[in-house]
Design a protein around this motif. Structure first.
Motif, PDB file in Angstrom:
ATOM      1  N   ASP A   3       0.881  -1.176   0.000  1.00 53.01           N
ATOM      2  CA  ASP A   3       0.000   0.000   0.000  1.00 53.01           C
ATOM      3  C   ASP A   3       0.910   1.216   0.000  1.00 53.01           C
ATOM      4  OD1 ASP A   3      -1.894   1.947   0.432  1.00 53.01           O
ATOM      5  OD2 ASP A   3      -2.768   1.005   2.205  1.00 53.01           O
ATOM      6  N   ILE A   4       0.696   2.133  -0.931  1.00 55.46           N
ATOM      7  CA  ILE A   4       1.546   3.329  -0.939  1.00 55.46           C
ATOM      8  C   ILE A   4       0.662   4.552  -0.813  1.00 55.46           C
ATOM      9  CG2 ILE A   4       1.726   3.301  -3.486  1.00 55.46           C
ATOM     10  CD1 ILE A   4       4.673   4.416  -2.907  1.00 55.46           C
ATOM     11  N   PHE A   5       1.040   5.465   0.065  1.00 53.12           N
ATOM     12  CA  PHE A   5       0.207   6.653   0.269  1.00 53.12           C
ATOM     13  C   PHE A   5       1.064   7.847   0.648  1.00 53.12           C
ATOM     14  CE2 PHE A   5       0.147   3.990   4.100  1.00 53.12           C
ATOM     15  CZ  PHE A   5       0.547   4.862   5.092  1.00 53.12           C
ATOM     16  N   GLN A   6       0.473   9.024   0.397  1.00 51.81           N
ATOM     17  CA  GLN A   6       1.182  10.276   0.649  1.00 51.81           C
ATOM     18  C   GLN A   6       0.840  10.786   2.048  1.00 51.81           C
ATOM     19  OE1 GLN A   6       0.415  13.125  -2.420  1.00 51.81           O
ATOM     20  NE2 GLN A   6       1.950  14.572  -1.672  1.00 51.81           N
ATOM     21  N   LEU A   7       1.837  11.288   2.747  1.00 48.20           N
ATOM     22  CA  LEU A   7       1.612  11.964   4.031  1.00 48.20           C
ATOM     23  C   LEU A   7       2.420  13.250   3.971  1.00 48.20           C
ATOM     24  CD1 LEU A   7       1.881   9.432   7.020  1.00 48.20           C
ATOM     25  CD2 LEU A   7      -0.155  10.611   6.217  1.00 48.20           C
ATOM     26  N   LEU A  62       8.220   9.331  -3.995  1.00 43.85           N
ATOM     27  CA  LEU A  62       7.773   8.592  -5.172  1.00 43.85           C
ATOM     28  C   LEU A  62       7.896   9.481  -6.391  1.00 43.85           C
ATOM     29  CD1 LEU A  62       6.320   6.276  -6.633  1.00 43.85           C
ATOM     30  CD2 LEU A  62       4.159   7.180  -5.806  1.00 43.85           C
ATOM     31  N   ASP A  63       8.620   8.982  -7.380  1.00 40.61           N
ATOM     32  CA  ASP A  63       8.754   9.712  -8.643  1.00 40.61           C
ATOM     33  C   ASP A  63       7.796   9.046  -9.637  1.00 40.61           C
ATOM     34  OD1 ASP A  63       9.417  10.656 -11.106  1.00 40.61           O
ATOM     35  OD2 ASP A  63      11.583  10.473 -10.844  1.00 40.61           O
ATOM     36  N   TYR A  64       6.689   9.732  -9.938  1.00 39.90           N
ATOM     37  CA  TYR A  64       5.661   9.133 -10.787  1.00 39.90           C
ATOM     38  C   TYR A  64       6.160   8.888 -12.214  1.00 39.90           C
ATOM     39  CZ  TYR A  64       1.781   9.377  -7.451  1.00 39.90           C
ATOM     40  OH  TYR A  64       0.945   9.167  -6.376  1.00 39.90           O
ATOM     41  N   SER A  65       7.113   9.709 -12.690  1.00 35.73           N
ATOM     42  CA  SER A  65       7.515   9.507 -14.092  1.00 35.73           C
ATOM     43  C   SER A  65       8.400   8.275 -14.250  1.00 35.73           C
ATOM     44  CB  SER A  65       8.177  10.762 -14.655  1.00 35.73           C
ATOM     45  OG  SER A  65       9.191  11.171 -13.789  1.00 35.73           O
ATOM     46  N   SER A  66       9.306   8.042 -13.292  1.00 35.43           N
ATOM     47  CA  SER A  66      10.139   6.828 -13.415  1.00 35.43           C
ATOM     48  C   SER A  66       9.490   5.635 -12.718  1.00 35.43           C
ATOM     49  CB  SER A  66      11.513   7.081 -12.797  1.00 35.43           C
ATOM     50  OG  SER A  66      11.375   7.273 -11.394  1.00 35.43           O
ATOM     51  N   GLN A 106      -4.344  -2.189   5.706  1.00 36.63           N
ATOM     52  CA  GLN A 106      -4.622  -1.393   4.504  1.00 36.63           C
ATOM     53  C   GLN A 106      -5.004   0.010   4.949  1.00 36.63           C
ATOM     54  OE1 GLN A 106      -8.184  -1.584   1.559  1.00 36.63           O
ATOM     55  NE2 GLN A 106      -6.620  -2.882   0.633  1.00 36.63           N
ATOM     56  N   SER A 107      -4.677   1.009   4.125  1.00 35.66           N
ATOM     57  CA  SER A 107      -4.984   2.390   4.497  1.00 35.66           C
ATOM     58  C   SER A 107      -6.038   2.980   3.575  1.00 35.66           C
ATOM     59  CB  SER A 107      -3.726   3.250   4.414  1.00 35.66           C
ATOM     60  OG  SER A 107      -3.520   3.687   3.084  1.00 35.66           O
ATOM     61  N   PHE A 108      -6.652   4.040   4.030  1.00 33.25           N
ATOM     62  CA  PHE A 108      -7.550   4.825   3.180  1.00 33.25           C
ATOM     63  C   PHE A 108      -7.592   6.245   3.726  1.00 33.25           C
ATOM     64  CE2 PHE A 108     -11.302   5.390   5.858  1.00 33.25           C
ATOM     65  CZ  PHE A 108     -11.022   4.485   6.864  1.00 33.25           C
ATOM     66  N   LEU A 109      -8.125   7.134   2.890  1.00 34.93           N
ATOM     67  CA  LEU A 109      -8.221   8.544   3.254  1.00 34.93           C
ATOM     68  C   LEU A 109      -9.676   8.848   3.512  1.00 34.93           C
ATOM     69  CD1 LEU A 109      -6.067  10.827   3.163  1.00 34.93           C
ATOM     70  CD2 LEU A 109      -6.876  11.345   0.855  1.00 34.93           C
ATOM     71  N   ILE A 120      -8.679  -1.985  15.808  1.00 34.17           N
ATOM     72  CA  ILE A 120      -9.386  -0.709  15.827  1.00 34.17           C
ATOM     73  C   ILE A 120      -8.725   0.182  14.769  1.00 34.17           C
ATOM     74  CG2 ILE A 120     -10.281  -0.759  18.179  1.00 34.17           C
ATOM     75  CD1 ILE A 120      -7.933   0.822  19.130  1.00 34.17           C
ATOM     76  N   PRO A 121      -9.515   1.049  14.131  1.00 33.53           N
ATOM     77  CA  PRO A 121      -8.917   1.926  13.122  1.00 33.53           C
ATOM     78  C   PRO A 121      -7.907   2.869  13.781  1.00 33.53           C
ATOM     79  CG  PRO A 121     -11.325   1.905  12.967  1.00 33.53           C
ATOM     80  CD  PRO A 121     -10.971   1.238  14.259  1.00 33.53           C
ATOM     81  N   ARG A 122      -6.768   3.057  13.099  1.00 33.78           N
ATOM     82  CA  ARG A 122      -5.698   3.911  13.640  1.00 33.78           C
ATOM     83  C   ARG A 122      -5.368   5.010  12.632  1.00 33.78           C
ATOM     84  NH1 ARG A 122      -1.492  -0.975  15.516  1.00 33.78           N
ATOM     85  NH2 ARG A 122      -2.973  -1.971  16.927  1.00 33.78           N
ATOM     86  N   THR A 123      -5.273   6.238  13.094  1.00 31.45           N
ATOM     87  CA  THR A 123      -4.815   7.303  12.200  1.00 31.45           C
ATOM     88  C   THR A 123      -3.300   7.178  12.046  1.00 31.45           C
ATOM     89  OG1 THR A 123      -4.554   8.800  14.056  1.00 31.45           O
ATOM     90  CG2 THR A 123      -6.634   8.932  12.841  1.00 31.45           C
ATOM     91  N   VAL A 124      -2.801   7.647  10.908  1.00 32.54           N
ATOM     92  CA  VAL A 124      -1.366   7.582  10.630  1.00 32.54           C
ATOM     93  C   VAL A 124      -0.844   8.997  10.428  1.00 32.54           C
ATOM     94  CG1 VAL A 124       0.419   6.547   9.193  1.00 32.54           C
ATOM     95  CG2 VAL A 124      -1.831   5.483   9.321  1.00 32.54           C
ATOM     96  N   GLU A 125       0.192   9.327  11.166  1.00 30.72           N
ATOM     97  CA  GLU A 125       0.855  10.620  10.969  1.00 30.72           C
ATOM     98  C   GLU A 125       2.355  10.370  10.903  1.00 30.72           C
ATOM     99  OE1 GLU A 125      -0.547  13.213  14.108  1.00 30.72           O
ATOM    100  OE2 GLU A 125      -2.574  12.566  13.579  1.00 30.72           O
ATOM    101  N   MET A 126       3.068  11.331  10.293  1.00 35.29           N
ATOM    102  CA  MET A 126       4.509  11.129  10.167  1.00 35.29           C
ATOM    103  C   MET A 126       5.280  12.188  10.948  1.00 35.29           C
ATOM    104  SD  MET A 126       6.905  11.042   6.811  1.00 35.29           S
ATOM    105  CE  MET A 126       5.824  10.012   5.872  1.00 35.29           C
ATOM    106  N   ASP A 127       6.284  11.741  11.682  1.00 36.34           N
ATOM    107  CA  ASP A 127       7.167  12.686  12.365  1.00 36.34           C
ATOM    108  C   ASP A 127       8.300  13.104  11.420  1.00 36.34           C
ATOM    109  OD1 ASP A 127       5.681  12.675  14.643  1.00 36.34           O
ATOM    110  OD2 ASP A 127       6.852  11.111  15.635  1.00 36.34           O
ATOM    111  N   ASP A 128       9.034  14.145  11.810  1.00 39.27           N
ATOM    112  CA  ASP A 128      10.097  14.666  10.943  1.00 39.27           C
ATOM    113  C   ASP A 128      11.159  13.621  10.596  1.00 39.27           C
ATOM    114  OD1 ASP A 128       8.856  17.041  10.911  1.00 39.27           O
ATOM    115  OD2 ASP A 128      10.116  17.985  12.467  1.00 39.27           O
TER     116      ASP A 128
END
Ligand code: FRU
Length: 499
Positions: free
Chosen positions: A227-231, A256-260, A281-284, A322-330
């Motif tokens: 599963d790939i997602f943007q944060l 992620l480089d969409y062109s390559s 699995q993730s979703f927005l 249980i559903p978990r939110t995902v956040e990213m640290d620096d």
């Protein structure tokens, strides 16, 4: 008698519904059933599939075997929710019915869901066996009422893996970026897991782009459920690697480089360090939250009946986290936190402030029963000379059954010991906490009958394990060995059942 494809699929769905209908009331009475975790009405489930916020509701599909509490030809179960907490079961969405997905060792394997201009569309892996070899293809099914699904007559939409990748070719996760659809599929090459990238204008015709990322030999033999997602401005690739022992669900943080079609990463972490957390699995959702749900079990080397706990005897097996939110640290590390909506389940409350814990104390007043609880505890680690401290959960009156969650200030490790939980469960799981370098330790724990989910390090470390105690083992104790520990605060809520 000859049926057209659609009628035959409906027939297979009807048969499966019938099978579940005859047993579900009986299963519903099992005292081992969970109170606030999602479970199928009966029989076997594994991975979450097709998680999507669609037209104001959350939809969840899942790998389902509606004929027994063991894995078997895979169907897609279906449920929906308005709040991620209360779920309504819906008719089974997919049943094996076609040459590309009908097999005793196959079926409609894992995949995802998208909103294609108002049409709820499922993308799944059709799996069959031919002469002892697995044949996996990517297939579509769609719905205009979000309840009944028709398989696309042109299935499969991707019928062979790309040159150089193995025949393990499954679990498509699809998303839209700008005006194109993208799909990531799990695969392998020469025993090294990899994720493949595809692109499409319309979901029906796909072009192979590239190997998005692959193991260097240290990250598993096959990557299931990628599963790939943007944060923010970064990307996360999450997958369930096979052959990694204790590591069940991993993630890489990068770009992620969409062109390559290349994903480059600089951080690698674990989604959960417990025994039982797989195939997340993730979703927005419409608030822009990235949310994951995982299967509260995992494949392992043990015989299936030991892996999966005694509930199979009561005709059910498997549940969702249980559903978990995902956040990213620096630093690229992810934070997984329980969704806020769970607070709606809070009932009876008990609070304790500034208390020294020494030896073993009973934490709960008699009015709070200990099999459906939320616990938030903060301990003082400054000048703490205790060997270990923590909670004993699901303790029987005679003390023969207990599950011990403890922290050792010396090693900085959190430990979950289920060797005395119930006479069935086995093993100790340990993981190092970052709290070791801090002044306080905060633990957020959900106990739901057979499941314990622990959130530590403000969500940077999570640990999920199953236990199967006697329904009467409901005591909760606090303890500290070697010396005392100061409990800064403790909150315990009894949680209402959602069923
Ligand atoms: C992961 C998995 C997937 C597959 C599904 C079959 O648990 O093995 O790779 O699609 O389960 O049920």
């Amino acid at each position: 008698m000859q049926y057209d494809h659609h009628t035959f699929h409906n027939l297979m769905l009807g048969k499966a519904e019938q099978s579940v209908a005859t047993i579900k009331d009986h299963v519903g009475k099992d005292p081992m059933r969970l109170k606030f975790h999602f479970m199928p009405p009966a029989y076997w489930m594994n991975d979450p599939n097709g998680l999507i916020y669609y037209q104001g509701e959350y939809h969840m599909f899942y790998q389902f075997h509606p004929y027994s509490a063991e894995w078997g030809p895979m169907h897609w179960g279906h449920a929906k929710s308005k709040d991620l907490v209360h779920w309504e079961h819906l008719p089974i969405a997919l049943a094996p019915s076609e040459v590309y997905d009908r097999d005793q060792k196959g079926g409609c394997f894992s995949g995802s869901a998208v909103d294609d201009n108002g049409i709820l569309t499922l993308i799944y892996t059709g799996t069959i066996m031919k002469e002892g070899r697995v044949i996996q293809t990517q297939c579509l099914a769609s719905s205009t009422d979000s309840v009944t699904f028709q398989k696309y007559v042109g299935n499969p939409v991707i019928s062979v893996p790309p040159e150089g990748s193995s025949s393990d070719f499954r679990d498509p996760k699809v998303w839209k970026h700008e005006d194109k659809w993208y799909m990531v599929v799990g695969s392998s090459k020469d025993g090294k897991g990899r994720a493949l990238l595809y692109r499409s204008n319309n979901l029906y015709v796909w072009e192979y782009v590239s190997v998005l990322a692959e193991s260097d030999g240290t990250m598993g033999t096959m990557w299931e459920c990628p599963d790939i997602f943007q944060l923010g401005d970064r990307y996360v690739l999450m997958f369930s690697p096979m052959g990694m022992g204790e590591k069940k669900a991993s993630y890489l943080t990068g770009s992620l480089d969409y062109s390559s079609g290349k994903f480059t990463w600089d951080y690698c972490g674990e989604v959960d360090c417990g025994f039982e957390y797989y195939a997340p699995q993730s979703f927005l959702d419409d608030n822009g939250r990235r949310i994951i749900i995982g299967w509260l079990n995992a494949w392992d080397w043990m015989p299936w009946f030991q892996n999966f706990g005694p509930t199979f005897k009561n005709n059910w097996c498997g549940a969702m986290s249980i559903p978990r939110t995902v956040e990213m640290d620096d630093d690229g590390h992810l934070r997984f936190l329980p969704v806020e909506e769970l607070k709606a389940l809070r009932g009876g409350h008990f609070h304790l402030d500034r208390t020294a814990i020494e030896g073993e104390i009973q934490a709960l007043p008699q009015s709070i029963k200990g099999d459906s609880l939320e616990i938030v505890a903060e301990f003082n680690l400054k000048n703490c000379h205790a060997e270990e401290f923590g909670f004993k959960m699901r303790v029987s009156d005679d003390g023969n059954e207990e599950t011990v969650l403890s922290y050792s200030p010396k090693t900085g490790e959190l430990q979950f010991d289920r060797n005395r939980s119930d006479g069935w469960s086995q093993g100790i799981r340990k993981c190092k906490l970052e709290s070791a370098d801090k002044d306080t330790l905060r633990l957020h724990i959900y106990v739901d009958n057979c499941v314990v989910e622990v959130f530590a390090d403000e969500g940077r470390t999570t640990m999920t394990n199953n236990i199967y105690p006697n329904p009467y083992s409901i005591n909760l104790k606090l303890f500290s060995l070697g010396d005392k520990v100061e409990l800064i605060s403790l909150d315990i809520w009894q949680l209402h059942s959602v069923w």
